[in-house]
Design an enzyme around this catalytic site. Structure first.
Site, mmCIF file in Angstrom:
data_model
loop_
_atom_site.group_PDB
_atom_site.id
_atom_site.type_symbol
_atom_site.label_atom_id
_atom_site.label_comp_id
_atom_site.label_asym_id
_atom_site.label_seq_id
_atom_site.Cartn_x
_atom_site.Cartn_y
_atom_site.Cartn_z
ATOM 1 N N GLN A 43 15.591 28.841 -94.611
ATOM 2 C CA GLN A 43 15.835 28.827 -93.478
ATOM 3 C C GLN A 43 16.697 27.521 -92.940
ATOM 4 O O GLN A 43 16.377 26.497 -93.622
ATOM 5 C CB GLN A 43 14.289 28.758 -92.661
ATOM 6 C CG GLN A 43 14.548 28.650 -91.129
ATOM 7 C CD GLN A 43 13.017 28.719 -90.708
ATOM 8 O OE1 GLN A 43 12.598 27.328 -90.394
ATOM 9 N NE2 GLN A 43 12.186 29.613 -90.587
ATOM 10 N N ASP A 78 7.327 31.994 -92.113
ATOM 11 C CA ASP A 78 7.555 30.980 -91.002
ATOM 12 C C ASP A 78 6.938 29.922 -90.834
ATOM 13 O O ASP A 78 7.168 28.901 -89.999
ATOM 14 C CB ASP A 78 7.960 31.676 -89.710
ATOM 15 C CG ASP A 78 9.089 30.915 -88.649
ATOM 16 O OD1 ASP A 78 9.757 30.109 -89.291
ATOM 17 O OD2 ASP A 78 8.939 31.191 -87.526
ATOM 18 N N SER A 94 13.331 27.344 -85.385
ATOM 19 C CA SER A 94 13.858 28.082 -86.334
ATOM 20 C C SER A 94 15.195 28.847 -85.845
ATOM 21 O O SER A 94 15.420 29.065 -85.008
ATOM 22 C CB SER A 94 13.156 29.234 -86.665
ATOM 23 O OG SER A 94 11.875 28.738 -87.435
#
Length: 286
Positions: A277, A203, A227
């Site tokens: 993502q 991430d 996110s």
């Protein structure tokens, strides 16, 4: 193992609080909310604790609410299916009774089969690059005092960016980024831990790829970034205490959302994991 790495390993070592229920502590990385990679890594650890003799091959999760890093997080695992080869788990992360994340993970018994992969893209050797922490120290005196620790703190995952950008003075660039990743210090020989650490690290620097063409970073004034979802596919064995190249691109941004893709390669060119993502990249005007 360095102290900061040991603390991260402990952060991922959840406490059982009932049948298929676990609890994890939260860490404060200097962000307003809990780092999404922490919740992802802990969720995968929770699911892995309910599976035997199989490793995760794919993970799909949605971020529902921001987390409070001053409170622990509870993880409920639901056993969706246990087949002869595959097992599927659903995980719900909660804090103060509210859902932060929901995700599904699939696990597979090890087996052989057809094998091919993309060729690793060109990248400079990690030993020739400065770490994010080193770059942070170079600009620390020029940033507000409350942000200096965020830039210079010791980190359990060392990140060495290729062609780094000053987050406070961004420039427009193609939608592509590369970083080398490695845990600080040797780790135990536990493949589940290595998967959870890669999940945690995946991430970092990811959503910023979709900001490159627009000359923005998460530090840019008026930007709201977060996110929205995250997916990982594990292809082959790897170690997080060896260098891994995280090669990322962003095919599209529209509607206040940026879409990002990534691949992790070992130094000798083996593709070990892939990620996607979608992120909120909303620009607040006025």
């Amino acid at each position: 193992m360095r102290e900061v790495t040991r603390k991260l390993v402990e952060l991922l070592d959840l406490s059982p609080i009932g049948d298929d229920h676990f609890q994890g502590e939260s860490e404060d990385l200097g962000f307003p909310h809990v780092f999404g990679g922490q919740v992802l890594g802990q969720a995968l650890m929770a699911a892995s604790r309910t599976v035997e003799n199989r490793l995760c091959h794919s993970l799909h999760a949605y971020f529902l609410r921001p987390g409070n890093h001053s409170m622990p997080i509870d993880y409920e695992v639901q056993r969706v299916r246990d087949g002869g080869t595959f097992a599927v788990r659903r995980v719900i992360a909660r804090q103060d009774g509210k859902e932060l994340l929901t995700g599904s993970m699939s696990f597979q018994v090890a087996e052989s089969g057809l094998d091919h992969q993309l060729t690793m893209p060109e990248a400079p050797d990690p030993e020739s690059l400065k770490s994010e922490q080193d770059w942070g120290k170079l600009i620390a005196e020029k940033v507000p005092e409350h942000l200096r620790d965020l830039l210079t703190r010791d980190r359990p995952i060392e990140i060495r960016p290729v062609n780094p950008m000053n987050p406070f003075k961004p420039e427009k660039r193609p939608p592509h980024r590369q970083n080398w990743f490695r845990a600080m210090g040797p780790l135990p020989d536990d493949p589940v831990l290595h998967q959870c650490l890669l999940t945690y690290a995946s991430d970092f620097t990811f959503l910023g790829t979709s900001l490159n063409p627009h000359g923005r970073t998460f530090m840019s004034k008026g930007m709201q970034v977060a996110s929205l979802d995250h997916a990982i596919w594990f292809h082959r064995d790897f170690r997080m205490d060896d260098w891994l190249l995280y090669d990322k691109d962003s095919p599209s941004a529209s509607g206040g959302r940026g879409f990002n893709r990534g691949n992790f390669f070992t130094q000798d060119g083996v593709l070990v994991a892939s990620t996607t993502q979608e992120a909120l990249i909303r620009e607040r005007l006025g």
